[in-house]
Design an enzyme around this catalytic site. Structure first.
Site, PDB file in Angstrom:
ATOM      1  N   GLU A 127      -9.224   5.039   7.451  1.00 58.07           N
ATOM      2  CA  GLU A 127      -9.723   6.071   8.352  1.00 58.07           C
ATOM      3  C   GLU A 127     -10.414   7.189   7.572  1.00 58.07           C
ATOM      4  O   GLU A 127     -11.478   7.675   7.972  1.00 58.07           O
ATOM      5  CB  GLU A 127      -8.566   6.646   9.180  1.00 58.07           C
ATOM      6  CG  GLU A 127      -7.957   5.670  10.183  1.00 58.07           C
ATOM      7  CD  GLU A 127      -6.826   4.832   9.592  1.00 58.07           C
ATOM      8  OE1 GLU A 127      -6.094   4.202  10.363  1.00 58.07           O
ATOM      9  OE2 GLU A 127      -6.679   4.798   8.345  1.00 58.07           O
ATOM     10  N   ASP A 145      -3.356  11.876  -1.988  1.00 57.72           N
ATOM     11  CA  ASP A 145      -3.449  13.332  -2.117  1.00 57.72           C
ATOM     12  C   ASP A 145      -3.859  13.672  -3.547  1.00 57.72           C
ATOM     13  O   ASP A 145      -3.189  13.269  -4.498  1.00 57.72           O
ATOM     14  CB  ASP A 145      -2.088  13.956  -1.795  1.00 57.72           C
ATOM     15  CG  ASP A 145      -2.162  15.465  -1.617  1.00 57.72           C
ATOM     16  OD1 ASP A 145      -2.968  16.108  -2.323  1.00 57.72           O
ATOM     17  OD2 ASP A 145      -1.394  15.998  -0.797  1.00 57.72           O
ATOM     18  N   GLU A 155       0.864  -1.182   0.000  1.00 53.97           N
ATOM     19  CA  GLU A 155       0.000   0.000   0.000  1.00 53.97           C
ATOM     20  C   GLU A 155       0.896   1.225   0.000  1.00 53.97           C
ATOM     21  O   GLU A 155       1.708   1.411   0.914  1.00 53.97           O
ATOM     22  CB  GLU A 155      -0.924   0.029   1.218  1.00 53.97           C
ATOM     23  CG  GLU A 155      -1.882   1.229   1.172  1.00 53.97           C
ATOM     24  CD  GLU A 155      -2.737   1.373   2.426  1.00 53.97           C
ATOM     25  OE1 GLU A 155      -3.753   2.084   2.350  1.00 53.97           O
ATOM     26  OE2 GLU A 155      -2.384   0.788   3.471  1.00 53.97           O
ATOM     27  N   GLU A 173     -11.755   6.970   4.594  1.00 49.24           N
ATOM     28  CA  GLU A 173     -12.966   6.455   3.958  1.00 49.24           C
ATOM     29  C   GLU A 173     -14.147   6.499   4.915  1.00 49.24           C
ATOM     30  O   GLU A 173     -15.256   6.897   4.539  1.00 49.24           O
ATOM     31  CB  GLU A 173     -12.718   5.028   3.475  1.00 49.24           C
ATOM     32  CG  GLU A 173     -13.861   4.413   2.714  1.00 49.24           C
ATOM     33  CD  GLU A 173     -13.496   3.053   2.135  1.00 49.24           C
ATOM     34  OE1 GLU A 173     -14.377   2.424   1.535  1.00 49.24           O
ATOM     35  OE2 GLU A 173     -12.320   2.632   2.276  1.00 49.24           O
TER      36      GLU A 173
END
Length: 217
Positions: A192, A118, A44, A194
């Protein structure tokens, strides 16, 4: 996002070097040896506070996970999860993921997750978006032949840009949702961000994509 300074973070990371790999470039080509098995490796990029990658690792013990996060004050929260309950199939890297080939060899990674990256909304910052063509090339360099990118965001403009960028790069979409939480998609693990955004009524967008392995006829 304004980051809160945590003066203890670097010392904590150094203390638990078995979880946060301080010299990832030294394991290039040998990550399976570090994990002690030949299970697939999923990474990730921009793992943040680590809920997603931690829960994925807990739910899938036969897959190895690596969470990459450049901000020390953020990744220390992911580390705290591992300190509380260790998962042998999860490692963390506190580095910038601008060039993954420094850490991994060709075909060493099976899947890349990009969650709530971002958006860099200004046009002049497009090259910083994690779905810009140079990043797509970067992922391709470390993925196996049929490796996948799974991308999730609440930002419609970033999602549309990412679809265009992937399509122009020649990627193939294997799954696409314009409203993930109201779809029949199963097994979604929320980050978090989401949870925060969806509670405010934001749509969650998701795409899964592969690199084209054969020329277009």
């Amino acid at each position: 996002m304004r980051l809160r300074h945590k003066p203890y973070a670097m010392d904590r990371i150094k203390e638990y070097s078995q979880f946060v790999i301080g010299n990832p470039e030294e394991h290039r080509g040998n990550w399976k040896e570090l994990f002690g098995n030949d299970h697939p490796i999923h990474i990730e990029v921009g793992t943040g506070r680590g809920r997603f990658v931690y829960e994925m690792a807990k739910a899938n013990p036969d897959i190895n996970y690596i969470g990459i996060e450049k901000f020390t004050s953020v990744i220390v929260d992911a580390l705290d999860k591992l300190i509380e309950k260790e998962l042998p199939n999860l490692k963390l890297i506190n580095k910038d993921a601008e060039d993954l080939t420094v850490f991994f060899t060709k075909g060493e990674i099976d899947r890349v997750y990009l969650n709530f990256s971002d958006p860099w909304p200004k046009k002049r910052h497009a090259k910083r978006r994690l779905t810009y063509k140079t990043f797509l090339r970067n992922y391709e360099e470390v993925l196996v032949k049929d490796g996948e990118i799974h991308f999730k965001t609440d930002n419609q403009a970033l999602f549309e840009y990412s679809l265009m960028s992937m399509a122009e790069y020649g990627m193939v979409f294997t799954f696409l949702s314009l409203d993930l939480h109201n779809s029949d998609f199963e097994g979604n693990i929320m980050t978090e961000y989401e949870e925060k955004f969806s509670s405010k009524g934001h749509r969650i967008y998701r795409v899964e994509a592969k690199y084209r392995t054969e020329p277009v006829q």
